[in-house]
Design an enzyme around this catalytic site. Structure first.
Site, PDB file in Angstrom:
ATOM      1  N   ARG A   1       0.792  -1.222   0.000  1.00 35.74           N
ATOM      2  CA  ARG A   1       0.000   0.000   0.000  1.00 35.74           C
ATOM      3  C   ARG A   1       0.829   1.280   0.000  1.00 35.74           C
ATOM      4  O   ARG A   1       0.567   2.197  -0.775  1.00 35.74           O
ATOM      5  CB  ARG A   1      -0.905   0.026   1.235  1.00 35.74           C
ATOM      6  CG  ARG A   1      -2.025  -0.971   1.173  1.00 35.74           C
ATOM      7  CD  ARG A   1      -2.843  -0.961   2.440  1.00 35.74           C
ATOM      8  NE  ARG A   1      -3.923  -1.935   2.312  1.00 35.74           N
ATOM      9  CZ  ARG A   1      -4.807  -2.197   3.264  1.00 35.74           C
ATOM     10  NH1 ARG A   1      -4.752  -1.570   4.417  1.00 35.74           N
ATOM     11  NH2 ARG A   1      -5.755  -3.085   3.075  1.00 35.74           N
TER      12      ARG A   1
ATOM     13  N   LEU B   1      -9.187  -5.793  11.811  1.00 38.16           N
ATOM     14  CA  LEU B   1     -10.303  -6.519  12.408  1.00 38.16           C
ATOM     15  C   LEU B   1      -9.762  -7.532  13.408  1.00 38.16           C
ATOM     16  O   LEU B   1     -10.311  -7.724  14.495  1.00 38.16           O
ATOM     17  CB  LEU B   1     -11.105  -7.225  11.309  1.00 38.16           C
ATOM     18  CG  LEU B   1     -11.608  -6.338  10.169  1.00 38.16           C
ATOM     19  CD1 LEU B   1     -12.492  -7.133   9.221  1.00 38.16           C
ATOM     20  CD2 LEU B   1     -12.379  -5.163  10.709  1.00 38.16           C
TER      21      LEU B   1
END
Lengths: 642, 208, 249
Positions: free
Chosen positions: A337, A448
């Protein structure tokens, strides 16, 4: 002098010895509270996302009295719900060589060697239990025809360990936690206060003993006392104004705790996601993420010539620059990223960006459609294409998508030890709100995992060790009054300015400043410019902000102004942290610290530490406490994706 | 609602089947009427069976209407304020007209009983002379029109009613949805056509 | 472009509300409907007026917080789209747009376009969960779940709890919301032990809260931003009936 040096800080609660058994040993040494006494203890949990929701439910299951707060109208709406991709777990169901150690290793490396080994190892261990727990709750994970769970692979990993529920994994996991919480609310174990915002922390005799909150409907300011306080209030990416966060996401809870004495660690570590839908105009209120998985088949390019404003279809192949494939031939469009984001910024800065304002690059599926057929592409990405078309009114089957990086996640947060305790006794911080597990960069599908690990398993196992020190005696009423007064006078101050600029316009200006100087690439010059501008912007805010109505009603302009006021203080600390860390690492890229090829250059000699900042007053130089990072199981190495 | 509706539906089907005896001639349908009056007479007395049926029907109608009124009242309580801008209500025509359709059918039943059961409103009005009474009725276009309106309303009512009832009873989950849909439409069309066949046959002179 | 809005203004739950007309200038086709309200609010604020209160959060169609009745349709004219994902390119500037809050007795208006939907939370609390305390779970692969069951469960689980179904229902019923949860959990093996009592408890609670009864008009599914199918209601009815038959309560 921008800051002063304080004493080093250390995590004293992680056991020594073999990494693999630390968590097991810590759980054994942590004292327990017997069930009869738990009934007499109250824990306040602020935030109902994956971390807060799961923590509140689990603590209630254990028998504690739980007070739960969220600013949304229902605990089910916390922004964890928007996570798309999935959740990592070292189940090795795919039989492809995954293990707890490999997940641990990938996470440490992905974090660019700026996280604690003991924390990350625990995270990897607990990851497998999370999947068991969620399945038992009825989370409808994707399955194969045999009925077993399906997994896929994600950036930064060579194994298939990401469990998912279509493109709505966060939603399904959050609803699982919310339902567990609902069950405890029904049982009377949790007192839920939605539409309630935490505005201060009550610290009595050195311990966190409650929260001061504002009821967002009636405007009433009240104090809720507790034996321990848990902050699960998420990240602060909205300091950039435009981000993929929800509009309401804010730093207020952790910032006010910071002002009360909790150290704030690594505030400059922010993650920029490369594939978001670009800004379409000045009215833009938020940015929408498109799943990273698109880069599996889409090719990223810009016109080779600056100022080429022909429609994409009219630009011949030889006049296109597939810059990721050119610069990173082995990883191509699948570089991590941070690298993809920086490369997009570089080509746009060179005037080769596309779309309105030149802030975008093409993500082109023409080759994929030619190779796989439209049907296959639709099966893989149909819902994402639809979402893109709904927002932009452009058909990605016909015209290349336009994407641009956007702020997505903040790795920094309140400093916590192995037991998730902040530097204020009795104040625990979990999920994105703390700084603990992702180092300088978070891997996809790990947010998460961390939120649920903290909430379902880690916090419930260690909070008893703190509560066993009690009972802590009555709360000092002077402390309560002082906190309430501080909150009330801040509200009164915001209402009394009655100026000529909206909080929104200050937020926009601050966001622009932070994006330009403390965004994808930071330089000493830019950071100093921002550090120069932020205090004056803050002054201007307090002289010119316009808030309507009163404090005794639903007043969204007042809520907004309070949050922007805190962003204006946090932003300064972020820039300062970014300025002091002259190395590049993970999401923090310093222009001065790069290789000749433009890659990040880490400086382990000088910066292998977490920077924990102590508040000394608004605009006053904060105190830096360093927590040295030591690596025993993994040797720091250079990340290369050439 | 579903259960009482089911009872009424069974009756409507039997009624329609009986009506078709008109096509077999005056003796057939009049005989059928006599049969119904004398059925189980040794046990229930003359017309006893019919009165039992009428009692059950009346009970079903009362319960059906009570349930409908309760639903409507709850709806009014749950939606006390309407929207200033009224959009076309989504959902099928049949679903939207359940309540007014029900009222039309109820009014019609009153007229129908006075017409062909009690004979008060019938132009012929001789008890037991079913065939002649029917023929006397449907020579008049306005009687046919009244029956048509009511039967079409009944058709729509059944179209949504049967579908909704089956789903209220838990049928019609994805796999069977199409079958339930088709069944509801089939029942509605069959009943409508069956009932309308008689008046139109008379009007156009096929039955005299 | 210039748009005319007629927006419901109401200062509090017991106050009388009314529609107030506003003109908003400088609207571009790429603006979302909520961004249009943002622009209006910025202006109202600077003019010394009260901004329009409305609920919103994620602005990407998943949190379920936003919800406006636009020209009489919950979430506006686009199918399967939340208000935050609705863009101005779908509106004709020449026609005034009427904006109202969700209307249902169990959703009292808090202020302007903000309503209190906590009744939906009460319905979930009554049984919309599987009792599985943390730490007690067997291995995730201990019970395989057939893919079709998992997929259908997911379709129902996609509900975002926005309440558009209630707002659109002429009966003010929350049946689609309740049925979505009953269907999601009732299709999974983990949800079987509580399946029938869950359906009965949730339905009873829904009725007690003052929601209307379902007459299967289909208005709910027509506005549902996640396309929750009407079949879920048949499943709910099935489970409620089974509950009544199995254990007389």
């Amino acid at each position: 002098m921008l800051f002063t040096e304080g004493d080093p800080i250390a995590d004293t609660r992680a056991p020594d010895g073999p990494l693999e058994t630390r968590w097991e040993r810590r759980r054994f040494t942590a004292r327990l509270v017997n069930p009869a006494n738990r009934r007499r203890l109250t824990v306040a949990v602020v935030g109902t996302g994956l971390a807060g929701g799961s923590a509140a439910a689990t603590l209630a299951e254990l028998g504690y009295n739980v007070l739960s707060f969220c600013y949304q109208d229902s605990p089910r709406r916390a922004h964890s719900i928007a996570a798309q991709g999935g959740i990592n777990a070292a189940k090795n169901y795919a039989g492809d060589g995954d293990s707890v150690h490999r997940l641990f290793h990938d996470t440490i490396k992905g974090g660019d060697f700026r996280s604690r080994e003991s924390n990350v190892h625990r995270l990897a261990e607990v990851s497998t239990q999370i999947i068991d727990q969620c399945v038992a709750q009825g989370v409808p994970f994707a399955r194969e025809y045999g009925g077993l769970l399906d997994t896929r692979s994600f950036g930064g990993a060579q194994v298939s360990r990401t469990f998912y529920a279509r493109g709505q994994t966060g939603q399904q996991l959050l609803l699982g936690a919310y339902q567990a919480l609902a069950r405890q609310i029904h049982a009377g174990r949790v007192l839920m206060s939605p539409r309630t915002e935490m505005l201060d922390l009550v610290v009595s005799d050195g311990r966190a003993r409650g929260v001061v909150v504002r009821d967002l409907v009636s405007g009433e300011v009240t104090t809720h006392l507790a034996d321990a306080v848990v902050l699960a209030t998420g990240g602060y990416g909205n300091v950039f104004h435009l981000s993929t966060n929800a509009k309401g996401c804010n730093t207020t809870a952790i910032w006010r705790a910071h002002r009360r004495g909790a150290l704030f660690a690594n505030p400059c570590y922010t993650q920029i996601h490369p594939t978001c839908i670009p800004v379409s105009g000045a009215h833009q209120s938020k940015l929408t993420l498109m799943s990273e998985s698109l880069r599996n088949d889409g090719r990223v390019w810009v016109p080779a010539r600056a100022g080429d404003d022909r429609a994409p279809g009219l630009i011949p192949e030889e006049e296109r620059d597939y810059y990721l494939e050119r610069l990173y031939p082995s990883f191509g469009n699948l570089v991590p990223r941070d690298i993809a984001s920086r490369a997009a910024k570089a080509v746009c800065d060179a005037g080769r960006g596309v779309g309105p304002g030149g802030l975008g690059v093409y993500l082109d599926f023409a080759d994929a459609i030619a190779r796989l057929g439209r049907a296959t592409v639709a099966a893989r990405y149909g819902n994402l294409f639809e979402m893109y078309q709904r927002i932009t009114a452009e058909d990605p089957y016909e015209v290349p998508m336009r994407i641009y990086p956007a702020v997505h996640y903040t790795m920094g947060g309140l400093w916590v030890d192995y037991d998730l305790r902040s530097t204020i006794p009795g104040l625990f911080v979990i999920g994105e709100a703390n700084f603990s597990d992702h180092g300088a960069n978070r891997l996809g599908a790990s947010a998460l995992m961390q939120g649920l690990a903290d909430g379902y398993f880690v916090l419930p196992a260690v909070i008893g060790d703190y509560l066993a020190d009690g009972p802590f005696g009555p709360v000092n009423s002077a402390a309560v009054n002082e906190a309430e007064d501080a909150v009330r006078s801040k509200i009164a101050a915001l209402l009394s300015v009655n100026g000529d600029r909206t909080a929104e316009s200050f937020h926009r200006e601050l966001g622009r400043l932070m994006w330009d100087h403390c965004g994808m690439e930071r330089s000493e010059e830019g950071l100093r410019k921002a550090l120069d501008r932020i205090p004056s912007l803050r002054d201007e805010f307090w002289r010119r902000v316009k808030v309507s109505g009163t404090g005794e009603e639903l007043n969204q302009s007042l809520e907004k102004a309070g949050r922007v006021a805190d962003f204006l203080e946090l932003a300064e600390l972020m820039c300062l942290d970014a300025l002091h860390r002259t190395e590049s690492c993970g999401g923090h890229f310093r222009a001065e610290s790069q290789t000749p090829d433009g890659d990040a250059r880490r400086d382990d000699e000088r910066f292998s530490y977490a920077a924990a900042w102590e508040f000394t007053g608004v605009g006053e130089p904060p105190v830096l406490h360093r927590e040295a990072l030591t690596f025993e199981a993994v040797r720091p190495s250079v990340r290369s994706y050439k | 609602m579903a259960v009482t509706g089911g009872v009424l539906l069974l009756y409507v089907v039997a009624h329609m089947a009986g009506n078709l005896k008109v096509f077999a001639g005056a003796d057939s349908i009049d005989g059928y009427g006599r049969f119904l009056r004398e059925f189980l007479a040794p046990v229930l007395g003359h017309s006893g069976f019919l009165w039992v049926v009428r009692a059950v029907l009346l009970l079903a109608v009362v319960l059906h209407m009570t349930a409908a009124i309760q639903l409507a009242r709850r709806a009014r309580k749950a939606r006390p304020t309407g929207y200033a801008h009224r959009a076309r209500v989504p959902g099928g025509y049949a679903a939207r007209t359940m309540r007014w359709g029900g009222v039309i059918i109820a009014l019609f039943v009153v007229y129908h009983v006075l017409d062909l059961t009690a004979g008060v409103l019938n132009p012929h009005g001789v008890e037991g002379a079913i065939h002649d009474n029917v023929v006397a009725d449907f020579r008049h276009w306005y009687v046919v029109l009244a029956y048509t309106v009511a039967v079409v309303a009944l058709g729509f009512h059944l179209r949504h009613g049967v579908w909704s009832a089956l789903r209220s009873l838990g049928m019609g989950s994805a796999r069977r949805a199409a079958a339930v849909q088709a069944a509801a439409l089939g029942v509605a069309v069959l009943i409508t056509a069956g009932f309308l066949s008689v008046p139109y046959a008379v009007l156009f002179g096929f039955v005299r | 472009m210039r748009y005319t809005l007629r927006v419901w203004r109401q200062t509090g739950p017991d106050a009388r509300g009314r529609l107030v007309e506003y003109a908003v200038d400088g609207v571009t086709p790429d603006m979302s409907f909520l961004e249009l309200l943002d622009v209006l609010n910025e202006r109202l604020l600077l003019d010394g007026d009260e901004p329009v209160a409305f609920d919103h959060d994620c602005r990407e169609g998943i949190c379920g917080m936003c919800g406006l009745v636009i020209d009489g349709v919950a979430h506006g004219p686009e199918k399967a789209t939340t208000t935050c994902q609705l863009h101005m390119r779908h509106f004709d500037p020449a026609v005034p747009i009427v904006v109202e809050p969700w209307r249902a007795a169990p959703f009292p208006v808090v202020r302007d376009l903000v309503v209190d939907r906590s009744a939906l939370d009460r319905v979930i609390e009554a049984g919309g969960y599987i009792s599985a305390p943390a730490g007690a779970a067997p291995d995730a692969h201990a019970v395989p779940v057939p893919k079709p069951a998992a997929d259908t469960a997911f379709d129902a689980a996609a509900c975002i709890g926005c309440g558009a179904c209630v707002a659109a229902c002429p009966n003010g019923s929350a049946m689609l919301f309740t049925a979505a949860k009953v269907t999601h959990l009732g299709l999974l093996p983990q949800g079987q032990p509580e399946r029938h009592s869950r359906a009965a408890d949730m339905l009873r609670t829904q009725d007690e809260l003052g929601f209307g009864g379902c007459t299967q008009t289909g208005a709910c599914t027509a506005v549902c931003p996640k396309g929750i199918p009407l079949d879920t209601i048949a499943r709910l009815n099935h489970d409620v009936l089974a509950a009544a038959l199995r254990s007389p309560r």
